[in-house]
Design a protein around this motif. Structure first.
Motif, short mmCIF file in Angstrom:
data_model
loop_
_atom_site.label_atom_id
_atom_site.label_comp_id
_atom_site.label_asym_id
_atom_site.label_seq_id
_atom_site.Cartn_x
_atom_site.Cartn_y
_atom_site.Cartn_z
N MET A 36 0.86 -1.19 0.00
CA MET A 36 0.00 0.00 0.00
C MET A 36 0.89 1.23 0.00
SD MET A 36 -2.79 1.11 2.93
CE MET A 36 -4.17 0.09 2.41
N ASP A 37 0.68 2.09 -1.00
CA ASP A 37 1.46 3.32 -1.04
C ASP A 37 0.82 4.33 -0.08
OD1 ASP A 37 2.88 5.57 -1.51
OD2 ASP A 37 2.21 5.85 -3.58
N LEU A 38 1.53 4.65 0.97
CA LEU A 38 0.97 5.54 1.99
C LEU A 38 1.02 7.00 1.56
CD1 LEU A 38 2.23 3.98 5.35
CD2 LEU A 38 0.13 3.49 4.08
N GLY A 39 1.72 7.28 0.48
CA GLY A 39 1.81 8.67 0.02
C GLY A 39 2.64 9.55 0.94
N LEU A 40 3.58 8.95 1.65
CA LEU A 40 4.36 9.72 2.62
C LEU A 40 5.72 10.17 2.07
CD1 LEU A 40 3.58 7.72 5.90
CD2 LEU A 40 2.66 9.93 5.19
N LYS A 41 6.02 9.76 0.84
CA LYS A 41 7.31 10.13 0.24
C LYS A 41 7.41 11.65 0.11
CE LYS A 41 10.11 8.61 -3.71
NZ LYS A 41 11.36 8.70 -2.97
N GLY A 42 8.50 12.19 0.60
CA GLY A 42 8.72 13.63 0.50
C GLY A 42 8.04 14.44 1.59
N LYS A 43 7.24 13.78 2.43
CA LYS A 43 6.59 14.49 3.53
C LYS A 43 7.61 14.75 4.65
CE LYS A 43 1.95 14.32 2.56
NZ LYS A 43 1.98 14.26 1.11
N VAL A 44 7.30 15.73 5.48
CA VAL A 44 8.17 16.04 6.62
C VAL A 44 7.40 15.74 7.91
CG1 VAL A 44 9.37 17.88 7.85
CG2 VAL A 44 9.40 17.83 5.34
N ALA A 45 8.02 14.93 8.75
CA ALA A 45 7.36 14.53 10.01
C ALA A 45 8.19 15.00 11.20
CB ALA A 45 7.20 13.02 10.05
N LEU A 46 7.49 15.44 12.22
CA LEU A 46 8.12 15.81 13.49
C LEU A 46 7.58 14.86 14.55
CD1 LEU A 46 9.57 17.62 15.56
CD2 LEU A 46 7.74 19.29 15.30
N VAL A 47 8.48 14.09 15.17
CA VAL A 47 8.09 13.09 16.15
C VAL A 47 8.68 13.47 17.50
CG1 VAL A 47 8.06 10.63 16.72
CG2 VAL A 47 8.15 11.34 14.31
N THR A 48 7.81 13.61 18.50
CA THR A 48 8.33 13.96 19.83
C THR A 48 8.61 12.69 20.64
OG1 THR A 48 6.20 14.09 21.00
CG2 THR A 48 6.88 16.05 19.77
N GLY A 49 9.52 12.81 21.57
CA GLY A 49 9.91 11.64 22.38
C GLY A 49 10.53 10.57 21.50
N ALA A 50 11.36 11.02 20.54
CA ALA A 50 11.78 10.10 19.47
C ALA A 50 13.20 9.58 19.63
CB ALA A 50 11.63 10.78 18.12
N SER A 51 13.82 9.81 20.79
CA SER A 51 15.19 9.30 20.92
C SER A 51 15.22 7.83 21.34
CB SER A 51 15.98 10.16 21.92
OG SER A 51 15.40 10.07 23.20
N ARG A 52 14.06 7.30 21.72
CA ARG A 52 14.01 5.87 22.09
C ARG A 52 12.59 5.33 21.97
NH1 ARG A 52 12.82 5.67 27.98
NH2 ARG A 52 12.48 7.80 28.65
N GLY A 53 12.46 4.04 22.21
CA GLY A 53 11.15 3.40 22.33
C GLY A 53 10.23 3.63 21.14
N LEU A 54 8.98 3.89 21.48
CA LEU A 54 7.95 4.08 20.46
C LEU A 54 8.32 5.17 19.47
CD1 LEU A 54 4.42 4.02 22.20
CD2 LEU A 54 5.57 2.25 20.89
N GLY A 55 8.76 6.30 20.01
CA GLY A 55 9.04 7.45 19.14
C GLY A 55 10.10 7.13 18.11
N LYS A 56 11.14 6.41 18.53
CA LYS A 56 12.21 6.06 17.59
C LYS A 56 11.70 5.09 16.53
CE LYS A 56 16.02 3.78 18.84
NZ LYS A 56 17.31 3.56 19.54
N ALA A 57 10.87 4.14 16.95
CA ALA A 57 10.30 3.18 15.99
C ALA A 57 9.39 3.89 14.99
CB ALA A 57 9.53 2.08 16.72
N ILE A 58 8.64 4.87 15.48
CA ILE A 58 7.75 5.64 14.59
C ILE A 58 8.60 6.42 13.57
CG2 ILE A 58 6.13 7.58 14.51
CD1 ILE A 58 5.14 6.54 17.35
N ALA A 59 9.67 7.06 14.07
CA ALA A 59 10.55 7.81 13.17
C ALA A 59 11.13 6.89 12.10
CB ALA A 59 11.68 8.45 13.98
N ARG A 60 11.54 5.70 12.50
CA ARG A 60 12.13 4.76 11.54
C ARG A 60 11.11 4.36 10.47
NH1 ARG A 60 13.90 1.02 14.84
NH2 ARG A 60 16.00 1.88 14.99
N ARG A 61 9.88 4.08 10.90
CA ARG A 61 8.85 3.67 9.95
C ARG A 61 8.55 4.79 8.95
NH1 ARG A 61 7.37 0.15 6.98
NH2 ARG A 61 7.02 -1.40 8.59
N LEU A 62 8.47 6.03 9.45
CA LEU A 62 8.17 7.15 8.55
C LEU A 62 9.33 7.38 7.58
CD1 LEU A 62 6.47 9.55 11.14
CD2 LEU A 62 5.35 8.22 9.35
#
Lengths: 265, 262
Positions: free
Chosen positions: A1-27
């Motif tokens: 499924m193409d999520l259409g996220l290519k080229g988008k800019v995301a800001l993830v808080t609490g992203a140095s570990r745990g959930l936040g880091k995993a979310i950053a990696r997925r995006l």
């Protein structure tokens, strides 16, 4: 499924570990550029090095979203705009989980939770709003722990704060939808993060039991008989932030392995 | 995002309705093999040919898939053709509208049939296969009347609430075998047409259908009606490997229409 996220800019808080880091990696994997926000520059740098090893553009933003007096939100967002020129996705994830009962919860404990999780979320939303309005497009994913839905006697500070975050999510969703900004919530519980690891270690220490026994309380409680992974939560966040979730607005989706047995909520 | 649906076998009921066909399309795009079920032979052939034309492997079964007497046959034919079943999409656009005086009990029973008993038997027939392979997904489509009923949707509200209970309880039953059951709560999906529009809120009484339709769009925070594709995307995600810790949850796809916080 193409999520259409290519080229988008995301800001993830609490992203140095745990959930936040995993979310950053997925995006990042989906082609977004990602700004990771956390309190400590050194841990951010470590996370950024790890994340950018897989390719993609990563920047760090050192800020404490619980510092309501310092009000770091506009400057944090501005630094993302300076580097990437836009911000399409905000993932409000930062926040600790403070446990306390009616007997031992102090005002400062509850205040700390409210500052980090309620005011912190609100401050970040207000800070990204102008850019998202200019763009006519934005997605805000609020990560709200299931303590919002399930009352525990020992989770007064976290539970009370999370309920307020659910109200924030729904209110803001209604307010911003017509401007092209979608606001949604992802509600995890029983996820194998550093937080749960610490709680298991505490159990092992205090009860003198092995890891399997100490973890059993968590794993037995879910229908699936296991804890979830940060990556599983990240998949859901990525979907909810994506073009494929274009009619999902103000909704909250539980990702808890079936832990909460309620028909509604 | 790789959904891991390549080669998976998905059975979709009422697969020739707008939402049903959009779900079939989404799953086909992700590489799933399809069993599409519908009672209108011509429509079923059209949908099957269209999906096959796009490269999908499709088994069309002419059947009212939500008649519980059909459940065993549907699952048996699926197994005979593909050797397994991975995803069950329990979809029906049946609705009953009307006030208490207007809706006879037979109409309510018909809705119970299509939304509860038919799905029950299909889930029952598929369960041994899903449990046996220790992997599977059941996605149930639920009307938004279940959580926000209006005065002329009593029957839909009643049955929809039961569907939520079905999802949650069934998820607890099948979850330990890694068969995940979820719900998608569907709001106003368009494009609206005079044929389907209903006066359901006091403020619309005595207005034209066009005025009602415009009013509904204005009421929804996102300012538009949803599309069948919006629903299909949510179903595809929940049917996928990427939803592996979502068990018994419901996802509202309603443009923000339902205002309750929980």
């Amino acid at each position: 499924m193409d999520l259409g996220l290519k080229g988008k800019v995301a800001l993830v808080t609490g992203a140095s570990r745990g959930l936040g880091k995993a979310i950053a990696r997925r995006l990042l994997d989906e082609g977004a550029s990602v700004a990771i926000l956390a309190r400590t520059q050194s841990t951010l740098d470590e996370a950024a090095a790890e994340l950018s090893a897989g390719g993609g553009q990563v920047m760090t933003v050192a800020a404490d979203v619980g510092d309501t007096e310092g009000y770091p939100y506009p400057a944090a967002v501005q630094s993302v705009l300076d580097r990437f020129g836009r911000v399409d996705i905000l993932v409000n994830n930062a926040g600790t989980h403070i446990r306390g009962t009616i007997d031992d919860t102090t005002f400062p404990m509850l205040e700390k939770q409210l500052h980090e999780k309620l005011f912190g979320f609100l401050g970040m939303i207000q800070a990204v709003m102008p850019a998202m309005r200019r763009q006519g497009d934005g997605r805000i994913v609020n990560v709200i722990g299931q303590a919002a839905r399930h009352g525990h006697p020992d989770r007064l500070p976290s539970g009370t704060t999370n309920v307020a975050k659910m109200a924030l999510n729904k209110n803001v969703a209604d307010a911003l939808a017509r401007q092209g900004i979608r606001v949604v919530a992802v509600c995890p519980q029983c996820i194998e993060t550093e937080l749960v690891t610490r709680l298991v270690a505490k159990e092992m220490r205090e009860r003198g039991v092995d890891k399997a026994t100490a973890s059993a309380g968590f794993t037995r409680a879910t229908v699936l008989g296991r804890l979830g992974t940060p990556e599983e939560v990240a998949d859901t966040v990525a979907f909810m932030a994506s073009d494929r979730a274009g009619f999902i607005c103000g909704s909250s989706v539980s990702i808890d392995g079936g832990y909460n047995r309620y028909v509604f909520g | 995002m790789e959904l891991g649906l390549t080669g998976k076998v998905a059975l979709i009921t009422e697969a020739t309705t707008k939402i049903g066909e959009a779900i079939a399309q989404s799953l086909a795009e992700e590489g799933a093999r399809l069993v599409i079920v519908g009672s209108d032979g011509a429509e079923l052939t059209r949908a099957a040919e269209r999906l096959k034309g796009q490269g999908a492997e499709v088994l069309p079964i002419r059947s009212d898939g939500l008649d519980q007497r059909e459940a065993k046959r549907l699952v048996a034919e699926t197994i005979a053709r593909f050797g397994k079943i991975d995803v069950l999409v329990l979809n029906s656009d049946a609705e009953v509208t009307g006030t208490i005086e207007e809706v006879p009990v037979e109409a309510v029973a018909g809705l119970v049939q299509r939304k509860l008993l038919g799905p029950w038997e299909l889930a029952r027939a598929a369960a041994p296969h899903l449990r046996g392979q220790e992997s599977g997904r059941i996605v149930v489509l639920i009307s938004d009347a279940a959580k926000v009923p209006h005065k002329a949707r009593i029957a839909s509200a009643l049955v929809g609430a039961a569907q939520h209970a079905f999802v949650k309880s069934l998820s607890d039953d099948l979850g330990p075998d890694n068969v995940l059951v979820t719900g998608v709560s569907v709001g106003h999906i368009g494009p609206p047409s005079a044929g389907t529009a209903q006066v359901e809120r006091n403020i619309y009484v005595s207005r034209s259908l066009e005025q009602q339709e415009a009013g509904w769009a204005a009421d929804v925070p996102l300012g538009r009606w949803g599309t069948p594709g919006d629903v299909a995307n949510a179903v595809a995600f929940l049917a996928s490997d990427r939803s592996s810790f979502i068990c018994g949850s419901n996802l509202d796809v309603d443009g923000g229409d339902q205002r309750m916080i929980f």
